[in-house]
Design a protein around this motif. Structure first.
Motif, PDB file in Angstrom:
ATOM      1  N   LEU A  49      11.427   8.081   1.025  1.00 49.89           N
ATOM      2  CA  LEU A  49      10.116   7.447   0.916  1.00 49.89           C
ATOM      3  C   LEU A  49      10.246   5.950   0.650  1.00 49.89           C
ATOM      4  O   LEU A  49       9.537   5.144   1.256  1.00 49.89           O
ATOM      5  N   ASP A  50      11.154   5.578  -0.248  1.00 52.75           N
ATOM      6  CA  ASP A  50      11.358   4.159  -0.544  1.00 52.75           C
ATOM      7  C   ASP A  50      11.732   3.389   0.722  1.00 52.75           C
ATOM      8  O   ASP A  50      11.187   2.326   1.003  1.00 52.75           O
ATOM      9  N   HIS A  51      12.664   3.928   1.474  1.00 50.67           N
ATOM     10  CA  HIS A  51      13.117   3.224   2.670  1.00 50.67           C
ATOM     11  C   HIS A  51      12.053   3.240   3.757  1.00 50.67           C
ATOM     12  O   HIS A  51      11.969   2.285   4.541  1.00 50.67           O
ATOM     13  N   ALA A  52      11.228   4.247   3.787  1.00 48.56           N
ATOM     14  CA  ALA A  52      10.143   4.299   4.778  1.00 48.56           C
ATOM     15  C   ALA A  52       9.111   3.211   4.540  1.00 48.56           C
ATOM     16  O   ALA A  52       8.550   2.657   5.488  1.00 48.56           O
ATOM     17  N   VAL A  53       8.872   2.881   3.260  1.00 53.12           N
ATOM     18  CA  VAL A  53       7.860   1.863   2.938  1.00 53.12           C
ATOM     19  C   VAL A  53       8.472   0.510   2.578  1.00 53.12           C
ATOM     20  O   VAL A  53       7.745  -0.454   2.387  1.00 53.12           O
ATOM     21  N   GLY A  54       9.788   0.454   2.445  1.00 52.14           N
ATOM     22  CA  GLY A  54      10.456  -0.810   2.148  1.00 52.14           C
ATOM     23  C   GLY A  54      10.360  -1.247   0.701  1.00 52.14           C
ATOM     24  O   GLY A  54      10.334  -2.446   0.402  1.00 52.14           O
ATOM     25  N   GLY A  55      10.315  -0.306  -0.206  1.00 49.66           N
ATOM     26  CA  GLY A  55      10.238  -0.598  -1.640  1.00 49.66           C
ATOM     27  C   GLY A  55       9.910   0.675  -2.394  1.00 49.66           C
ATOM     28  O   GLY A  55      10.014   1.763  -1.843  1.00 49.66           O
ATOM     29  N   ARG A  56       9.506   0.527  -3.645  1.00 53.73           N
ATOM     30  CA  ARG A  56       9.158   1.714  -4.430  1.00 53.73           C
ATOM     31  C   ARG A  56       7.961   2.395  -3.783  1.00 53.73           C
ATOM     32  O   ARG A  56       6.887   1.794  -3.673  1.00 53.73           O
ATOM     33  N   TRP A  57       8.130   3.625  -3.395  1.00 50.39           N
ATOM     34  CA  TRP A  57       7.082   4.320  -2.635  1.00 50.39           C
ATOM     35  C   TRP A  57       5.777   4.377  -3.400  1.00 50.39           C
ATOM     36  O   TRP A  57       4.706   4.277  -2.829  1.00 50.39           O
ATOM     37  N   TYR A  58       5.852   4.510  -4.715  1.00 48.85           N
ATOM     38  CA  TYR A  58       4.620   4.653  -5.500  1.00 48.85           C
ATOM     39  C   TYR A  58       3.872   3.339  -5.681  1.00 48.85           C
ATOM     40  O   TYR A  58       2.765   3.334  -6.210  1.00 48.85           O
ATOM     41  N   ASP A  59       4.455   2.238  -5.222  1.00 45.40           N
ATOM     42  CA  ASP A  59       3.714   0.979  -5.176  1.00 45.40           C
ATOM     43  C   ASP A  59       2.860   0.892  -3.911  1.00 45.40           C
ATOM     44  O   ASP A  59       1.970   0.053  -3.823  1.00 45.40           O
ATOM     45  N   VAL A  60       3.155   1.752  -2.945  1.00 45.49           N
ATOM     46  CA  VAL A  60       2.479   1.732  -1.649  1.00 45.49           C
ATOM     47  C   VAL A  60       1.614   2.978  -1.444  1.00 45.49           C
ATOM     48  O   VAL A  60       0.505   2.898  -0.916  1.00 45.49           O
ATOM     49  N   LEU A  61       2.132   4.111  -1.880  1.00 44.54           N
ATOM     50  CA  LEU A  61       1.449   5.395  -1.702  1.00 44.54           C
ATOM     51  C   LEU A  61       0.850   5.847  -3.030  1.00 44.54           C
ATOM     52  O   LEU A  61       1.315   5.453  -4.100  1.00 44.54           O
ATOM     53  N   ASP A  62      -0.143   6.695  -2.969  1.00 53.35           N
ATOM     54  CA  ASP A  62      -0.803   7.219  -4.171  1.00 53.35           C
ATOM     55  C   ASP A  62       0.014   8.376  -4.728  1.00 53.35           C
ATOM     56  O   ASP A  62       0.083   9.444  -4.119  1.00 53.35           O
ATOM     57  N   ARG A  63       0.644   8.165  -5.875  1.00 56.63           N
ATOM     58  CA  ARG A  63       1.505   9.206  -6.444  1.00 56.63           C
ATOM     59  C   ARG A  63       0.712  10.425  -6.916  1.00 56.63           C
ATOM     60  O   ARG A  63       1.268  11.477  -7.142  1.00 56.63           O
ATOM     61  N   ARG A  64      -0.609  10.276  -7.050  1.00 53.43           N
ATOM     62  CA  ARG A  64      -1.446  11.405  -7.464  1.00 53.43           C
ATOM     63  C   ARG A  64      -1.821  12.306  -6.290  1.00 53.43           C
ATOM     64  O   ARG A  64      -2.278  13.417  -6.491  1.00 53.43           O
ATOM     65  N   ARG A  65      -1.671  11.773  -5.073  1.00 52.44           N
ATOM     66  CA  ARG A  65      -1.973  12.553  -3.867  1.00 52.44           C
ATOM     67  C   ARG A  65      -0.692  13.153  -3.323  1.00 52.44           C
ATOM     68  O   ARG A  65       0.231  12.435  -2.954  1.00 52.44           O
ATOM     69  N   SER A  66      -0.653  14.439  -3.287  1.00 53.16           N
ATOM     70  CA  SER A  66       0.565  15.120  -2.859  1.00 53.16           C
ATOM     71  C   SER A  66       0.327  15.814  -1.528  1.00 53.16           C
ATOM     72  O   SER A  66      -0.774  16.309  -1.289  1.00 53.16           O
ATOM     73  N   PRO A  67       1.296  15.865  -0.660  1.00 55.79           N
ATOM     74  CA  PRO A  67       2.622  15.250  -0.774  1.00 55.79           C
ATOM     75  C   PRO A  67       2.598  13.790  -0.344  1.00 55.79           C
ATOM     76  O   PRO A  67       1.822  13.396   0.531  1.00 55.79           O
ATOM     77  N   ALA A  68       3.465  13.012  -0.946  1.00 57.39           N
ATOM     78  CA  ALA A  68       3.545  11.588  -0.598  1.00 57.39           C
ATOM     79  C   ALA A  68       3.933  11.408   0.862  1.00 57.39           C
ATOM     80  O   ALA A  68       3.441  10.504   1.529  1.00 57.39           O
TER      81      ALA A  68
END
Length: 112
Positions: A49-68
């Motif tokens: 996920l980190d590499h897909a978004v180019g950083g910490r995934w939870y800075d880009v995706l909603d960690r409360r919405r599953s699955p990321a």
């Protein structure tokens, strides 16, 4: 493929299923067999996920919405699956580099 050329629904569902298969089963199994630096499914998820978004995934995706992974756009999802397949083929050396970058994005150092 670009954002202007979205994946078909069936292709996207197939990629999501392949992502889950790789993260939940194939990568952890190969990692345990090969004594790779990372063996836990959630760690594979973090790295991909980190590499897909180019950083910490939870800075880009909603960690409360599953699955990321379901929140990734088509290009990101395809890239995550391709990277997972590459890890499966290349093994621990690639995984170590990807994990180190993922941890660096978090301000952490690799443990091993």
């Amino acid at each position: 493929m670009t954002r202007d050329e979205p994946l078909g629904r069936a292709r996207r569902q197939a990629l999501l299923a392949r992502y889950r298969e790789l993260v939940d089963a194939e990568l952890p199994r190969r990692a345990r067999e090969g004594r790779w630096v990372v063996t836990a499914d959630h760690c594979f998820g973090r790295i991909l996920l980190d590499h897909a978004v180019g950083g910490r995934w939870y800075d880009v995706l909603d960690r409360r919405r599953s699955p990321a992974s379901g929140q990734l756009d088509d290009d990101q999802l395809a890239a995550a699956v391709a990277l997972a397949e590459r890890v499966l083929a290349e093994g621990d050396p690639l995984l170590r580099a990807l994990d180190a970058q993922s941890l660096a994005w978090r301000g952490k150092r690799p443990k091993r």
